[in-house]
Design a protein around this motif. Structure first.
Motif, PDB file in Angstrom:
ATOM      1  N   GLY A   1       0.816  -1.214   0.000  1.00  0.00           N
ATOM      2  CA  GLY A   1       0.000   0.000   0.000  1.00  0.00           C
ATOM      3  C   GLY A   1       0.847   1.260   0.000  1.00  0.00           C
TER       4      GLY A   1
ATOM      5  N   GLY B   1      -0.266   4.471   0.095  1.00  0.00           N
ATOM      6  CA  GLY B   1      -0.968   5.666   0.566  1.00  0.00           C
ATOM      7  C   GLY B   1      -0.094   6.305   1.636  1.00  0.00           C
ATOM      8  N   ILE B   2      -0.647   7.331   2.318  1.00  0.00           N
ATOM      9  CA  ILE B   2       0.156   8.075   3.289  1.00  0.00           C
ATOM     10  C   ILE B   2       0.696   7.164   4.403  1.00  0.00           C
ATOM     11  CG2 ILE B   2      -1.819   8.839   4.729  1.00  0.00           C
ATOM     12  CD1 ILE B   2       1.260  10.944   3.894  1.00  0.00           C
ATOM     13  N   ASN B   3      -0.118   6.190   4.842  1.00  0.00           N
ATOM     14  CA  ASN B   3       0.345   5.348   5.950  1.00  0.00           C
ATOM     15  C   ASN B   3       1.454   4.397   5.512  1.00  0.00           C
ATOM     16  OD1 ASN B   3      -1.309   6.513   7.900  1.00  0.00           O
ATOM     17  ND2 ASN B   3      -3.060   5.303   7.241  1.00  0.00           N
TER      18      ASN B   3
ATOM     19  N   GLU C   1       2.896  -1.120  -4.386  1.00  0.00           N
ATOM     20  CA  GLU C   1       1.629  -0.400  -4.620  1.00  0.00           C
ATOM     21  C   GLU C   1       1.017  -0.937  -5.919  1.00  0.00           C
ATOM     22  OE1 GLU C   1      -0.641   1.907  -3.358  1.00  0.00           O
ATOM     23  OE2 GLU C   1      -1.567   1.582  -5.327  1.00  0.00           O
ATOM     24  N   GLN C   2      -0.294  -1.196  -5.876  1.00  0.00           N
ATOM     25  CA  GLN C   2      -0.944  -1.792  -7.053  1.00  0.00           C
ATOM     26  C   GLN C   2      -1.161  -0.795  -8.194  1.00  0.00           C
ATOM     27  OE1 GLN C   2      -4.847  -3.187  -5.897  1.00  0.00           O
ATOM     28  NE2 GLN C   2      -5.517  -1.195  -5.176  1.00  0.00           N
TER      29      GLN C   2
ATOM     30  N   THR D   1      -7.216   6.650  -1.083  1.00  0.00           N
ATOM     31  CA  THR D   1      -7.822   7.737  -0.296  1.00  0.00           C
ATOM     32  C   THR D   1      -6.887   8.937  -0.126  1.00  0.00           C
ATOM     33  OG1 THR D   1      -8.718   5.906   0.961  1.00  0.00           O
ATOM     34  CG2 THR D   1      -9.184   8.086   1.805  1.00  0.00           C
ATOM     35  N   SER D   2      -5.583   8.689  -0.166  1.00  0.00           N
ATOM     36  CA  SER D   2      -4.635   9.753   0.170  1.00  0.00           C
ATOM     37  C   SER D   2      -4.526  10.862  -0.873  1.00  0.00           C
ATOM     38  CB  SER D   2      -3.255   9.163   0.458  1.00  0.00           C
ATOM     39  OG  SER D   2      -3.344   8.293   1.558  1.00  0.00           O
TER      40      SER D   2
ATOM     41  N   THR E   1      -9.879  16.041   2.313  1.00  0.00           N
ATOM     42  CA  THR E   1     -10.189  17.474   2.358  1.00  0.00           C
ATOM     43  C   THR E   1      -8.901  18.288   2.479  1.00  0.00           C
ATOM     44  OG1 THR E   1     -12.192  16.782   3.504  1.00  0.00           O
ATOM     45  CG2 THR E   1     -11.808  19.125   3.455  1.00  0.00           C
TER      46      THR E   1
ATOM     47  N   LEU F   1      -6.869  18.595   4.999  1.00  0.00           N
ATOM     48  CA  LEU F   1      -6.633  19.290   6.267  1.00  0.00           C
ATOM     49  C   LEU F   1      -5.673  18.516   7.157  1.00  0.00           C
ATOM     50  CD1 LEU F   1     -10.288  20.399   7.112  1.00  0.00           C
ATOM     51  CD2 LEU F   1      -8.537  21.575   5.771  1.00  0.00           C
TER      52      LEU F   1
ATOM     53  N   PRO G   1      -8.646   1.350   2.550  1.00  0.00           N
ATOM     54  CA  PRO G   1      -9.977   0.745   2.424  1.00  0.00           C
ATOM     55  C   PRO G   1      -9.954  -0.675   1.842  1.00  0.00           C
ATOM     56  CG  PRO G   1      -9.715   2.621   0.931  1.00  0.00           C
ATOM     57  CD  PRO G   1      -8.483   2.572   1.759  1.00  0.00           C
TER      58      PRO G   1
ATOM     59  N   ARG H   1     -13.258   6.101   3.356  1.00  0.00           N
ATOM     60  CA  ARG H   1     -12.569   5.919   4.639  1.00  0.00           C
ATOM     61  C   ARG H   1     -12.850   4.531   5.149  1.00  0.00           C
ATOM     62  NH1 ARG H   1     -12.038  11.145   7.456  1.00  0.00           N
ATOM     63  NH2 ARG H   1     -13.389  12.605   6.374  1.00  0.00           N
TER      64      ARG H   1
ATOM     65  N   GLY I   1      -7.577   5.630  10.467  1.00  0.00           N
ATOM     66  CA  GLY I   1      -6.572   6.688  10.577  1.00  0.00           C
ATOM     67  C   GLY I   1      -6.937   7.914   9.771  1.00  0.00           C
TER      68      GLY I   1
ATOM     69  N   LEU J   1      -5.125  11.449   7.620  1.00  0.00           N
ATOM     70  CA  LEU J   1      -3.910  11.971   6.993  1.00  0.00           C
ATOM     71  C   LEU J   1      -3.021  12.600   8.081  1.00  0.00           C
ATOM     72  CD1 LEU J   1      -3.041  12.462   3.983  1.00  0.00           C
ATOM     73  CD2 LEU J   1      -3.972  14.751   4.234  1.00  0.00           C
ATOM     74  N   THR J   2      -3.657  13.330   8.983  1.00  0.00           N
ATOM     75  CA  THR J   2      -2.946  14.086  10.014  1.00  0.00           C
ATOM     76  C   THR J   2      -2.108  13.200  10.944  1.00  0.00           C
ATOM     77  OG1 THR J   2      -4.853  15.568  10.004  1.00  0.00           O
ATOM     78  CG2 THR J   2      -3.325  15.820  11.833  1.00  0.00           C
TER      79      THR J   2
HETATM   80  C1  LIG Z   1     -13.497  12.191   1.891  1.00  0.00           C
HETATM   81  C2  LIG Z   1     -12.342  12.098   2.836  1.00  0.00           C
HETATM   82  C3  LIG Z   1     -11.792  13.248   3.376  1.00  0.00           C
HETATM   83  C4  LIG Z   1     -10.729  13.154   4.261  1.00  0.00           C
HETATM   84  N1  LIG Z   1     -10.183  14.294   4.750  1.00  0.00           N
HETATM   85  C5  LIG Z   1      -9.164  14.235   5.625  1.00  0.00           C
HETATM   86  C6  LIG Z   1      -8.579  15.426   6.106  1.00  0.00           C
HETATM   87  O1  LIG Z   1      -8.912  16.525   5.697  1.00  0.00           O
HETATM   88  N2  LIG Z   1      -7.586  15.303   7.022  1.00  0.00           N
HETATM   89  C7  LIG Z   1      -7.155  14.106   7.475  1.00  0.00           C
HETATM   90  O2  LIG Z   1      -6.302  14.088   8.346  1.00  0.00           O
HETATM   91  N3  LIG Z   1      -7.672  12.951   7.004  1.00  0.00           N
HETATM   92  C8  LIG Z   1      -8.644  12.986   6.080  1.00  0.00           C
HETATM   93  N4  LIG Z   1      -9.175  11.838   5.560  1.00  0.00           N
HETATM   94  C9  LIG Z   1      -8.593  10.561   5.953  1.00  0.00           C
HETATM   95  C10 LIG Z   1      -7.321  10.264   5.153  1.00  0.00           C
HETATM   96  O3  LIG Z   1      -7.472  10.656   3.815  1.00  0.00           O
HETATM   97  C11 LIG Z   1      -7.031   8.766   5.217  1.00  0.00           C
HETATM   98  O4  LIG Z   1      -6.952   8.384   6.556  1.00  0.00           O
HETATM   99  C12 LIG Z   1      -5.690   8.404   4.595  1.00  0.00           C
HETATM  100  O5  LIG Z   1      -5.551   8.943   3.309  1.00  0.00           O
HETATM  101  C13 LIG Z   1      -5.592   6.882   4.525  1.00  0.00           C
HETATM  102  O6  LIG Z   1      -4.352   6.538   3.989  1.00  0.00           O
HETATM  103  P1  LIG Z   1      -3.979   5.028   3.780  1.00  0.00           P
HETATM  104  O7  LIG Z   1      -2.555   4.991   3.402  1.00  0.00           O
HETATM  105  O8  LIG Z   1      -4.399   4.224   4.955  1.00  0.00           O
HETATM  106  O9  LIG Z   1      -4.945   4.524   2.596  1.00  0.00           O
HETATM  107  P2  LIG Z   1      -4.885   4.836   1.028  1.00  0.00           P
HETATM  108  O10 LIG Z   1      -4.443   6.193   0.726  1.00  0.00           O
HETATM  109  O11 LIG Z   1      -6.186   4.403   0.452  1.00  0.00           O
HETATM  110  O12 LIG Z   1      -3.741   3.865   0.513  1.00  0.00           O
HETATM  111  C14 LIG Z   1      -3.898   2.478   0.399  1.00  0.00           C
HETATM  112  C15 LIG Z   1      -3.133   2.039  -0.836  1.00  0.00           C
HETATM  113  O13 LIG Z   1      -3.084   0.620  -0.866  1.00  0.00           O
HETATM  114  C16 LIG Z   1      -3.092   0.230  -2.212  1.00  0.00           C
HETATM  115  N5  LIG Z   1      -3.483  -1.178  -2.302  1.00  0.00           N
HETATM  116  C17 LIG Z   1      -4.676  -1.725  -1.992  1.00  0.00           C
HETATM  117  N6  LIG Z   1      -4.658  -3.058  -2.232  1.00  0.00           N
HETATM  118  C18 LIG Z   1      -3.426  -3.353  -2.705  1.00  0.00           C
HETATM  119  C19 LIG Z   1      -2.787  -4.539  -3.148  1.00  0.00           C
HETATM  120  N7  LIG Z   1      -3.437  -5.724  -3.172  1.00  0.00           N
HETATM  121  N8  LIG Z   1      -1.506  -4.484  -3.589  1.00  0.00           N
HETATM  122  C20 LIG Z   1      -0.834  -3.304  -3.580  1.00  0.00           C
HETATM  123  N9  LIG Z   1      -1.393  -2.141  -3.183  1.00  0.00           N
HETATM  124  C21 LIG Z   1      -2.657  -2.154  -2.745  1.00  0.00           C
HETATM  125  C22 LIG Z   1      -4.120   1.170  -2.837  1.00  0.00           C
HETATM  126  O14 LIG Z   1      -3.979   1.249  -4.245  1.00  0.00           O
HETATM  127  C23 LIG Z   1      -3.818   2.478  -2.130  1.00  0.00           C
HETATM  128  O15 LIG Z   1      -2.925   3.296  -2.876  1.00  0.00           O
HETATM  129  C24 LIG Z   1     -10.218  11.889   4.640  1.00  0.00           C
HETATM  130  C25 LIG Z   1     -10.757  10.735   4.081  1.00  0.00           C
HETATM  131  C26 LIG Z   1     -11.796  10.837   3.164  1.00  0.00           C
HETATM  132  C27 LIG Z   1     -12.352   9.610   2.553  1.00  0.00           C
END
Ligand SMILES: Cc1cc2nc3c(=O)[nH]c(=O)nc-3n(C[C@H](O)[C@H](O)[C@H](O)COP(=O)(O)OP(=O)(O)OC[C@H]3O[C@@H](n4cnc5c(N)ncnc54)[C@H](O)[C@@H]3O)c2cc1C
Length: 500
Positions: free
Chosen positions: A11, A13-15, A34-35, A42-43, A47, A49, A213, A322, A358, A360-361
């Protein structure tokens, strides 16, 4: 050939990238898979913020707000070009006196929950004067203003990925997992590049599932024999509107249903309106805004603004999902935005750490917590490492691009580049733009002009350094020039990328 690593992270994304960055700084050998593109989930759909989450106070999530506010102050120091203070106006519209008092108390608590809060404290504001008077409805006379911070979410992901790369992490995008299984001494993964079809094999002592997600589908597909955790998916949509907000301030609007939405600055000439919150059961590969969401957001904002936003003002839309831990009690709006980390070890002694939820913050804290948990349960991975997680915790590092820069001198040195383009470079890349600017003396040195201030020099940098594979990666996640380029320009860029 099999490459030995300490950690496999799934994955980008930000995490995922924050864990990769922190683990690589620790001296661990990391591969991140990353796929699609980095930040394609989601990242890049938030919004934007970097905030404590004022509204979570209403639900008594004090510890989450406190943690997020602390992270806000750390992150502003780590990436000052990318994470900037932003003032939010709460206009008083139909609020009762009691409600106004509650807002003031809430803002007081918000300001004081963070021990190192250097941002301007909340206060009352008159809105029946320029520049707000012509923007907000005439009957809105006053409100409150408070401070938070905002960012460019996908660029934040790129800068963590660049940090991980600086510390020798391997970052692979557009990879399909062909096989993932347990060996005697760890995990083995075989992945295939979706463009070149090249296969690579990695073995590592621990696996991290940071698929946001996709966490449940990933568990079902690749870790079928491991217990799964129930998640609730909640979709949020945003509208990018063609209007600049006065005085570069953001707004918090209370909707008729009691929810709040934000209207924030975006790229020059645009603002961002969101978000909705809908239980989501559809495909994660095809999240899009629905008609009813557009209707809801426009109606909610138009209750406050003098010149109503119309459908023609919508430049583009995006929706993200989310993953929230399902407590089977609260509705989507009330579920906690905090994260949970789960570490499981199999009979063979192999570990998988899963990230749930989680914001972004809180990504930096989440990454540190993940490494602390891993260190506690699997100390063997950390033998002979450059630093301990506790040492990393104490140090505030600068993300790539965040080094101090004399802006006046910079603008003088590169005065041949259009002013707005230089401003975009500073906003998006900070000092990273020196990669392609150094040694250039005239505009023709920048190479092909693709339009809207995009020159070949920047494109070449992004292709070589930031994992760009196609126009979408470049125009929507490394930059937001997708808002400005027309079809012909995009076609020329696509051809250039194909021929490289
Ligand atoms: C509408 C909305 C508004 C938001 N606004 C804010 C905000 O203003 N401030 C804030 O702090 N937080 C906010 N958040 C929350 C924040 O965006 C998320 O918590 C954060 O982006 C999650 O990051 P992540 O790395 O967990 O997931 P993701 O960014 O979804 O990354 C997961 C990654 O895993 C990859 N993946 C999935 N399956 C596989 C696989 N089989 N093989 C390889 N890769 C794979 C996906 O392609 C994806 O790139 C918001 C969320 C939403 C939905």
């Amino acid at each position: 050939m099999t490459e030995e690593k300490d950690l496999i992270i799934i994955g980008g994304g930000i995490n995922g990238v924050a864990i990769a960055g922190q683990a690589a700084r620790l001296g661990l050998k990391v591969v991140l898979i990353e796929q699609n593109d980095l930040a394609s989930g989601t990242s890049s759909k938030s919004t934007q913020l970097i905030h404590g989450g004022l509204r979570y106070l209403q639900q008594y999530y004090f510890s989450l707000v406190k943690k997020a506010l602390h992270e806000r102050s750390v992150l502003i120091k780590m990436a000052p070009h990318l994470i900037k203070p932003l003032q939010f106006i709460i206009p008083y519209y139909k609020e009762s006196t009691l409600r106004r008092c509650m807002i003031r108390v809430g803002l007081f608590i918000y300001d004081h929950l963070s021990a190192h809060n250097s941002l301007t404290k909340a206060k009352a504001i008159h809105l029946n004067m320029a520049p707000y008077q012509s923007f907000l409805k005439k009957n809105i006379k006053s409100g409150a203003v408070y401070s938070d911070a905002w960012t460019h979410d996908s660029r934040l992901v790129m800068e963590w990925a660049l940090l991980a790369k600086q510390y020798q992490a391997t970052i692979l995008t557009y990879q399909a997992i062909l096989e993932l299984g347990e060996k005697e001494n760890g995990w083995q993964i075989i992945v295939q590049d979706k463009f070149s079809q090249k296969c690579s094999t990695y073995e590592a002592k621990a696996l991290i599932n940071a698929t946001g997600p996709w966490v449940e589908p990933f568990q079902r597909q690749h870790l079928a024999e491991w217990p799964t955790t129930k998640m609730r998916l909640v979709k949020g949509s945003h509208l990018v509107l063609k209007r600049e907000l006065p005085d570069n301030k953001a707004y918090l609007f209370e909707c008729a249903d009691g929810r709040v939405i934000f209207l924030t600055p975006y790229e020059p000439g645009y603002c961002l309106l969101g978000t909705t919150e809908l239980e989501y059961k559809g495909s994660l590969e095809d999240t899009h805004v629905e008609e009813a969401e557009i209707e809801y957001l426009l109606m909610a904002a138009n209750a406050y603004v003098q010149t109503p936003f119309a459908r023609e003002d919508i430049a583009t839309t995006f929706s993200g999902v989310r993953p929230l831990l399902d407590d089977e009690i609260h509705n989507a709006h009330q579920l906690s935005r905090d994260y949970q980390l789960q570490l499981k070890t199999s009979a063979k002694g192999n570990s998988v750490l899963t990230v749930f939820g989680g914001k972004l913050t809180t990504h930096r804290r989440l990454a540190l917590d993940a490494l602390i948990l891993l260190q506690k349960m699997r100390p063997i991975i950390y033998n002979n490492r450059a630093a301990t997680v506790r040492e990393l915790e104490a140090e505030i590092i600068l993300l790539p691009g965040s080094e101090p820069l004399d802006e006046a001198q910079f603008r003088k040195n590169y005065s041949f580049v259009p002013v707005l383009t230089l401003s975009r470079y500073l906003r998006c890349y900070g000092t990273l733009c020196l990669f392609w600017l150094k040694g250039k003396n005239r505009l023709t040195d920048m190479g092909i002009d693709f339009g809207a201030g995009l020159y070949q020099a920047e494109v070449d940098y992004l292709l070589a350094q930031e994992w760009v594979k196609n126009t979408d990666d470049l125009l929507w996640r490394r930059t937001r020039l997708g808002l400005c380029l027309d079809e012909i320009d995009v076609g020329r860029l696509a051809e250039y990328i194909r021929n490289r």
